[in-house]
Write a protein that holds these residues in place. Structure first.
Motif, PDB file in Angstrom:
ATOM      1  N   LYS A  16       0.805  -1.226   0.000  1.00 25.26           N
ATOM      2  CA  LYS A  16       0.000   0.000   0.000  1.00 25.26           C
ATOM      3  C   LYS A  16       0.839   1.279   0.000  1.00 25.26           C
ATOM      4  CE  LYS A  16      -3.834  -2.370   0.325  1.00 25.26           C
ATOM      5  NZ  LYS A  16      -4.787  -2.447  -0.802  1.00 25.26           N
ATOM      6  N   GLY A  17       2.079   1.179   0.451  1.00 20.01           N
ATOM      7  CA  GLY A  17       2.923   2.376   0.519  1.00 20.01           C
ATOM      8  C   GLY A  17       2.932   2.996   1.902  1.00 20.01           C
ATOM      9  N   HIS A  18       1.762   3.143   2.500  1.00 20.81           N
ATOM     10  CA  HIS A  18       1.676   3.640   3.877  1.00 20.81           C
ATOM     11  C   HIS A  18       0.302   3.284   4.427  1.00 20.81           C
ATOM     12  CE1 HIS A  18      -0.672   6.834   2.023  1.00 20.81           C
ATOM     13  NE2 HIS A  18      -1.084   7.164   3.254  1.00 20.81           N
ATOM     14  N   ALA A  19       0.131   3.471   5.733  1.00 22.45           N
ATOM     15  CA  ALA A  19      -1.156   3.201   6.376  1.00 22.45           C
ATOM     16  C   ALA A  19      -1.194   3.944   7.698  1.00 22.45           C
ATOM     17  CB  ALA A  19      -1.351   1.706   6.605  1.00 22.45           C
ATOM     18  N   THR A  20      -2.393   4.171   8.219  1.00 26.66           N
ATOM     19  CA  THR A  20      -2.536   4.789   9.536  1.00 26.66           C
ATOM     20  C   THR A  20      -2.571   3.706  10.599  1.00 26.66           C
ATOM     21  OG1 THR A  20      -4.948   4.740   9.472  1.00 26.66           O
ATOM     22  CG2 THR A  20      -3.861   6.678   8.508  1.00 26.66           C
ATOM     23  N   ALA A  21      -2.266   4.089  11.833  1.00 25.21           N
ATOM     24  CA  ALA A  21      -2.304   3.132  12.934  1.00 25.21           C
ATOM     25  C   ALA A  21      -3.707   2.563  13.134  1.00 25.21           C
ATOM     26  CB  ALA A  21      -1.784   3.786  14.215  1.00 25.21           C
ATOM     27  N   PRO A  22      -4.781   3.400  13.114  1.00 20.68           N
ATOM     28  CA  PRO A  22      -6.136   2.836  13.237  1.00 20.68           C
ATOM     29  C   PRO A  22      -6.464   1.854  12.110  1.00 20.68           C
ATOM     30  CG  PRO A  22      -6.184   5.190  13.676  1.00 20.68           C
ATOM     31  CD  PRO A  22      -4.820   4.887  13.148  1.00 20.68           C
ATOM     32  N   GLU A  23      -5.990   2.170  10.899  1.00 17.43           N
ATOM     33  CA  GLU A  23      -6.229   1.273   9.760  1.00 17.43           C
ATOM     34  C   GLU A  23      -5.596  -0.090   9.988  1.00 17.43           C
ATOM     35  OE1 GLU A  23      -4.918   1.037   5.005  1.00 17.43           O
ATOM     36  OE2 GLU A  23      -4.700   2.902   6.145  1.00 17.43           O
ATOM     37  N   ILE A  35      -0.114  -1.521  17.620  1.00 15.08           N
ATOM     38  CA  ILE A  35       0.494  -1.256  16.311  1.00 15.08           C
ATOM     39  C   ILE A  35       1.757  -0.416  16.480  1.00 15.08           C
ATOM     40  CG2 ILE A  35       0.213  -0.040  14.121  1.00 15.08           C
ATOM     41  CD1 ILE A  35      -1.204  -2.733  14.196  1.00 15.08           C
ATOM     42  N   TYR A  36       1.695   0.605  17.327  1.00 18.32           N
ATOM     43  CA  TYR A  36       2.876   1.446  17.542  1.00 18.32           C
ATOM     44  C   TYR A  36       4.013   0.644  18.177  1.00 18.32           C
ATOM     45  CZ  TYR A  36       0.432   5.729  16.221  1.00 18.32           C
ATOM     46  OH  TYR A  36      -0.236   6.701  15.508  1.00 18.32           O
ATOM     47  N   ARG A  37       3.659  -0.300  19.060  1.00 15.36           N
ATOM     48  CA  ARG A  37       4.704  -1.169  19.630  1.00 15.36           C
ATOM     49  C   ARG A  37       5.310  -2.050  18.549  1.00 15.36           C
ATOM     50  NH1 ARG A  37       1.251  -1.846  24.369  1.00 15.36           N
ATOM     51  NH2 ARG A  37       0.529  -3.831  23.497  1.00 15.36           N
ATOM     52  N   ASP A  38       4.454  -2.513  17.632  1.00 15.68           N
ATOM     53  CA  ASP A  38       4.961  -3.330  16.518  1.00 15.68           C
ATOM     54  C   ASP A  38       5.903  -2.519  15.637  1.00 15.68           C
ATOM     55  OD1 ASP A  38       3.513  -5.493  17.384  1.00 15.68           O
ATOM     56  OD2 ASP A  38       1.858  -5.222  15.959  1.00 15.68           O
ATOM     57  N   ALA A  51       6.924   6.725  11.592  1.00 16.97           N
ATOM     58  CA  ALA A  51       5.563   7.248  11.700  1.00 16.97           C
ATOM     59  C   ALA A  51       5.602   8.768  11.637  1.00 16.97           C
ATOM     60  CB  ALA A  51       4.918   6.784  13.001  1.00 16.97           C
ATOM     61  N   GLU A  52       4.634   9.344  10.922  1.00 17.32           N
ATOM     62  CA  GLU A  52       4.494  10.795  10.836  1.00 17.32           C
ATOM     63  C   GLU A  52       3.151  11.184  11.435  1.00 17.32           C
ATOM     64  OE1 GLU A  52       4.917  12.219   6.879  1.00 17.32           O
ATOM     65  OE2 GLU A  52       7.114  12.084   6.874  1.00 17.32           O
ATOM     66  N   SER A  53       3.163  12.244  12.231  1.00 16.85           N
ATOM     67  CA  SER A  53       1.926  12.727  12.840  1.00 16.85           C
ATOM     68  C   SER A  53       1.289  13.779  11.944  1.00 16.85           C
ATOM     69  CB  SER A  53       2.219  13.309  14.226  1.00 16.85           C
ATOM     70  OG  SER A  53       3.160  14.376  14.114  1.00 16.85           O
ATOM     71  N   ASN A  56      -2.067  14.383   7.437  1.00 19.53           N
ATOM     72  CA  ASN A  56      -1.692  13.461   6.363  1.00 19.53           C
ATOM     73  C   ASN A  56      -0.624  12.460   6.816  1.00 19.53           C
ATOM     74  OD1 ASN A  56      -3.401  14.717   4.438  1.00 19.53           O
ATOM     75  ND2 ASN A  56      -1.883  16.369   4.201  1.00 19.53           N
ATOM     76  N   GLY A  57      -0.548  12.252   8.118  1.00 22.13           N
ATOM     77  CA  GLY A  57       0.476  11.373   8.659  1.00 22.13           C
ATOM     78  C   GLY A  57       0.119   9.909   8.486  1.00 22.13           C
ATOM     79  N   GLY A  58       0.981   9.082   9.009  1.00 22.73           N
ATOM     80  CA  GLY A  58       0.766   7.646   8.918  1.00 22.73           C
ATOM     81  C   GLY A  58       2.059   6.904   9.164  1.00 22.73           C
ATOM     82  N   ILE A  59       2.051   5.641   8.849  1.00 21.31           N
ATOM     83  CA  ILE A  59       3.223   4.778   9.025  1.00 21.31           C
ATOM     84  C   ILE A  59       3.769   4.444   7.656  1.00 21.31           C
ATOM     85  CG2 ILE A  59       4.016   2.556   9.929  1.00 21.31           C
ATOM     86  CD1 ILE A  59       1.654   2.752  11.944  1.00 21.31           C
TER      87      ILE A  59
END
Length: 298
Positions: A16-23, A35-38, A51-53, A56-59
């Motif tokens: 996907k290129g990137h994703a959000t933590a909730p996703e 997810i953040y621990r992972d 990770a960017e906050s 438009n942030g994400g992992i």
């Protein structure tokens, strides 16, 4: 912590290129905190993940990250590519495309050092066309009509539900449910003389594990082969079944059922084989050879 989930997160980001933590949390059924621990675990393992906050942030993974640098050693990458190259030889039409993509992903130049061809000599087109139809039938769960010749030289037309293609002992077989026999059967591809893909679909049944057939009685057989045919002995028998003789000949001891296939197989060795045991098999083979002589004598 699940190592399996870490790999799945990595593959998801590669795709996907990137994703959000909730996703990611929703996809893998864990909390965003997990997810953040992972992400921290992957980063500690040397994966260039960050990770960017913000809105438009994400992992993300670094743009030039390739899978091979973090997951697979060089020899393992070569083995994966070799497996795909081997699969292409079966007539799997997407094999070359996948091979090209993985070579680029792994940043590996796949040298053309291996060639595998499962088709028979002079039968490349027909064998691959047959394989392609059968592959389609298995994947799409479509019935097929076949004309088949069994080991008793009996030819019949059947409608079958193909379940799986199987390669065993240098031969291709089709595992299927036969509507005519109302039972599971295994068909040798070389003996499928006619093949038609039907529009009817079916719900596949699991092919049963092989069971010992009490009616199929195996007999101990001892064969003496001439050294002149050593290449076939080594090709077709396991080394544990072969006893090398001082004069160069071979004694082969096996256990198998005595049927028309075995008689034909032994006849294919001509005068280069002698049956030592059992006696009745010698008599059967001698009678068959006599019949061949009568039909072909000058």
């Amino acid at each position: 912590m699940s190592d399996s989930r870490l790999f799945k997160i990595l593959y998801y980001l590669l795709d996907k290129g990137h994703a959000t933590a909730p996703e990611l949390a929703n996809k893998f059924e864990v909390s965003p905190r997990t997810i953040y621990r992972d992400v921290e675990s992957l980063s500690s393992a040397g994966i260039p993940i960050y990770a960017e906050s913000g809105r438009n942030g994400g992992i993300y993974l670094l743009h030039d990250f390739t899978l091979d640098r973090a997951i697979l050693f060089e020899n393992e990458r070569q083995e994966v590519l070799t497996a795909i190259q081997s699969l292409s030889a079966t007539g799997y039409t997407s094999g070359q495309e996948i091979l090209t993509k993985l070579s680029a992903l792994f940043n590996v130049n796949m040298e053309n050092w291996l060639e595998i061809d499962f088709s028979r000599w002079g039968k490349y087109s027909s064998d691959n066309a047959k394989f392609k139809i059968l592959k389609t039938a298995v994947i799409q769960h479509r019935e097929i009509k076949i004309v088949y010749e069994n080991t008793s030289s009996e030819r019949s037309e059947r409608i079958i539900q193909p379940l799986k293609l199987s390669y065993k002992s240098k031969e291709w077989y089709l595992k299927a449910f036969c509507l005519k026999k109302k039972d599971f059967r295994m068909f040798k591809l070389n003996r499928i003389l006619g093949l038609e893909l039907l529009d009817r679909t079916f719900v596949p049944k699991p092919y049963p594990e092989p069971k010992y057939d009490s009616q199929q009685i195996s007999s101990p057989i001892v064969l003496l082969f001439s050294k002149k045919i050593a290449y076939r002995v080594y090709d077709e028998f396991d080394e544990t079944e072969i006893e090398y003789q001082k004069n160069g000949d071979f004694i082969v001891s096996i256990e198998t059922s005595v049927d028309t296939w075995l008689i034909g197989y032994l006849l294919s060795f001509g005068a280069q084989v002698e049956i030592l045991k059992p006696k009745y098999l010698r008599e059967i083979l001698a009678a068959q050879a006599q019949e061949i002589y009568k039909k072909n004598k000058p």
